[in-house]
Scaffold this active site. Sequence first.
Site, short mmCIF file in Angstrom:
data_model
loop_
_atom_site.label_atom_id
_atom_site.label_comp_id
_atom_site.label_asym_id
_atom_site.label_seq_id
_atom_site.Cartn_x
_atom_site.Cartn_y
_atom_site.Cartn_z
N HIS A 1 -5.48 3.75 -0.78
CA HIS A 1 -4.59 4.92 -0.74
C HIS A 1 -4.12 5.23 -2.15
O HIS A 1 -4.00 4.32 -2.99
CB HIS A 1 -3.38 4.63 0.14
N GLU B 1 -1.22 5.81 -3.34
CA GLU B 1 -0.04 5.05 -3.73
C GLU B 1 -0.39 3.62 -4.14
O GLU B 1 0.13 3.10 -5.12
CB GLU B 1 0.98 5.00 -2.58
N CYS C 1 2.53 5.90 4.24
CA CYS C 1 2.31 5.22 5.52
C CYS C 1 3.04 3.88 5.47
O CYS C 1 3.62 3.50 4.46
CB CYS C 1 0.81 5.01 5.73
N CYS D 1 1.77 1.50 2.59
CA CYS D 1 2.21 1.90 1.25
C CYS D 1 3.72 1.74 1.10
O CYS D 1 4.21 1.28 0.07
CB CYS D 1 1.78 3.33 0.96
#
Length: 154
Positions: free
Chosen positions: A52, A54, A82, A85
């Site tokens: 991801h 992040e 999410c 993260c």
Amino acid sequence: MDDAFFMRLALDEALKALERSDVPIGAIAVRNGEIIGRGYNARERDQDPTAHAEMIALREAAHVVGHWRLEGVTLYCTLEPCAMCAGAMVLARLPRLVYATTDPKAGAGGSIMNLLQHPQLNHQVQVSSGLMAEEAASYLKAFFAVLRADGQRH
């Protein structure tokens, strides 16, 4: 340089994901006005569920800082994080997160749950949201509209 400047750079990162047929999410990590981490979603490219935006930006920032504690760092993301993260942000002791648009399906920064400010966790992240939300949301809507039209799932 202010929050809008860095969010614009996060949106530029999101476009890199879009160019690579991945969900257009971008992130920028900043400390003392300097960019110390960048990321865009790379799940499809890397075939990695943890790739991801992040997570990539946090890893880069930790490498630059030389420590897993990201004291003094602000993370700018185009989408509410999410649970994975958000959990990483808490574990990294991230002081501040600025995100553009909410994630009504998987948001862990206040929409579905608020892992970032859970009172039972050992750290809470200061959160600001809504900056350039319409633009970030438009990238996501356009991406998923194309997938639906092509009969693909993501």
